[in-house]
Scaffold this active site. Structure first.
Site, PDB file in Angstrom:
ATOM      1  N   ASP A   1      32.486  23.288  75.432  1.00 42.14           N
ATOM      2  CA  ASP A   1      32.431  23.145  76.880  1.00 42.14           C
ATOM      3  C   ASP A   1      32.253  21.686  77.301  1.00 42.14           C
ATOM      4  O   ASP A   1      31.754  20.855  76.528  1.00 42.14           O
ATOM      5  CB  ASP A   1      31.279  23.974  77.453  1.00 42.14           C
ATOM      6  CG  ASP A   1      31.461  25.460  77.218  1.00 42.14           C
ATOM      7  OD1 ASP A   1      32.613  25.915  77.213  1.00 42.14           O
ATOM      8  OD2 ASP A   1      30.444  26.156  77.025  1.00 42.14           O
ATOM      9  N   LYS A   2      32.634  21.418  78.525  1.00 41.23           N
ATOM     10  CA  LYS A   2      32.540  20.065  79.082  1.00 41.23           C
ATOM     11  C   LYS A   2      31.158  19.447  78.867  1.00 41.23           C
ATOM     12  O   LYS A   2      31.037  18.306  78.413  1.00 41.23           O
ATOM     13  CB  LYS A   2      32.856  20.116  80.581  1.00 41.23           C
ATOM     14  CG  LYS A   2      32.594  18.807  81.321  1.00 41.23           C
ATOM     15  CD  LYS A   2      32.781  18.967  82.818  1.00 41.23           C
ATOM     16  CE  LYS A   2      32.400  17.692  83.553  1.00 41.23           C
ATOM     17  NZ  LYS A   2      32.516  17.843  85.027  1.00 41.23           N
TER      18      LYS A   2
END
Length: 351
Positions: free
Chosen positions: A156-157
């Protein structure tokens, strides 16, 4: 006899050069819901008005038929949004973004992704991603099944840590198979809310999109909903109101650790998407609230780091294991809680 629905859709796509921008499979347990409302939950940055306009223009299809915005979705419906221009994420522009490379040879790259860097272009993030950086720094990376150069897996970011990127077709296929058949090794370190009682354990539960909040993943006990997911956890350090844990993935579902830890009552610290950016454990004292706010500022993201990555080299067959330290923001966060926990213990002993 030909299926007229399929024929009409194919003819229309051919003549108008329509491009698929989104495709969603409605899960088995989904309740009846207007499609315009459903898609506003599912597509980031999409307004209900824009979705209604898309439906009015005939751009939204369910089971290969165009539908209006008041159509009520049903379990197992297949939703597609077709537009006359290609999706932006299919165009990848090279960008000179620095990459922290842990290891590189002719077959692969192992890199350490900083928090805040999106892995690949997608809804709302069409530039400034790791993929934009990869196509700048490396030539002719192989495309995976989603047309993303070199990517074997993603994080994830706002999760930091290790990723492996393939430089050849053979390496891509070999590494992807290792991830699919669970022979790769992936360990994450997370700070979670609450005192995890057991020193170690295993979380098993199918993961699929949350039925109400489409930006979350959720755990379902019905074996026909979602995909099987297994997370093995081990306590590394206890700080009273929060716990530092190691999570080893046996499967690699979207948001797996975030969903699994919330499922057992231990949401990741400062995980805004899953409610961890609220004070979930502790006292009501103002001084404590201020301390937690300072912790949020020290690590302004979910406290999750992909620390260890292991796999067999696609050419030599030798097992390779890479390990990274916690990034500075998580180090600072853990040290704050360690200091706070020690001070509490001293106060309790004096009392």
């Amino acid at each position: 006899m030909e299926n007229s629905q399929d024929f009409d859709l194919e003819s229309q796509e051919e003549s108008q050069e329509l491009f698929e921008h989104y495709k969603f499979d409605v899960p088995k347990g989904q309740a009846l819901l207007r499609i315009d409302k459903y898609l506003t939950y599912l597509i980031p940055n999409a307004t209900r008005n824009k979705i209604q306009n898309a439906a009015d223009n005939g751009d939204i299809y369910v089971n290969d038929l165009p539908v209006k915005s008041n159509y009520k979705i049903k379990p197992l419906d297949v939703i597609r949004i077709l537009l006359s221009h290609p999706p932006f994420e299919n165009r990848i522009d090279p960008e000179n973004i620095p990459i922290d490379i842990e290891y590189e040879d002719e077959s692969l790259i192992v890199l350490n992704k900083p928090p805040g860097l999106v892995v690949h272009p997608g809804h709302g993030n069409y530039t400034g991603t790791l993929v934009n950086a990869l196509v700048y720094h490396f030539q002719q990376l192989p495309m995976n099944s989603s047309n993303r150069p070199g990517l074997v897996h993603r994080i994830d970011k706002d999760t930091s840590g290790l990723l492996v990127v393939a430089k050849t077709e053979h390496a891509l296929a070999n590494l992807a198979a290792q991830f699919e058949f669970k022979t790769s090794e992936r360990e994450y370190v997370a700070l979670v809310w609450g005192n995890v009682k057991e020193d170690s354990g295993t979380i098993e539960g199918n993961i699929a999109r949350h039925l109400k909040d489409r930006m979350q993943m959720a755990v379902f006990e019905d074996p026909e909903i979602g995909k099987p997911a297994i997370t093995h956890y081990k306590v590394l350090e206890r700080f009273g109101y929060v716990t530092l844990v190691s999570c080893r993935l046996e499967t690699g579902r979207t948001h797996q650790i975030r969903a699994h830890m919330k499922y057992i009552g231990h949401t990741l610290f400062n995980d805004d998407r899953y409610g961890g950016s609220q004070i979930l454990k502790g006292t009501t004292f103002t001084k404590y609230k201020q301390f937690v706010e300072n912790c949020f500022k020290a690590c302004p993201r979910q406290a999750l780091h992909a620390k260890t990555l292991g796999f067999k080299h696609p050419e030599t067959g030798d097992f390779m294991r890479f390990d990274t330290e916690l990034p500075d923001d998580m180090k600072a966060l853990v040290e704050k809680w360690r200091t706070y926990s020690s001070a509490r213990e001293i106060e309790e002993e004096e009392d």
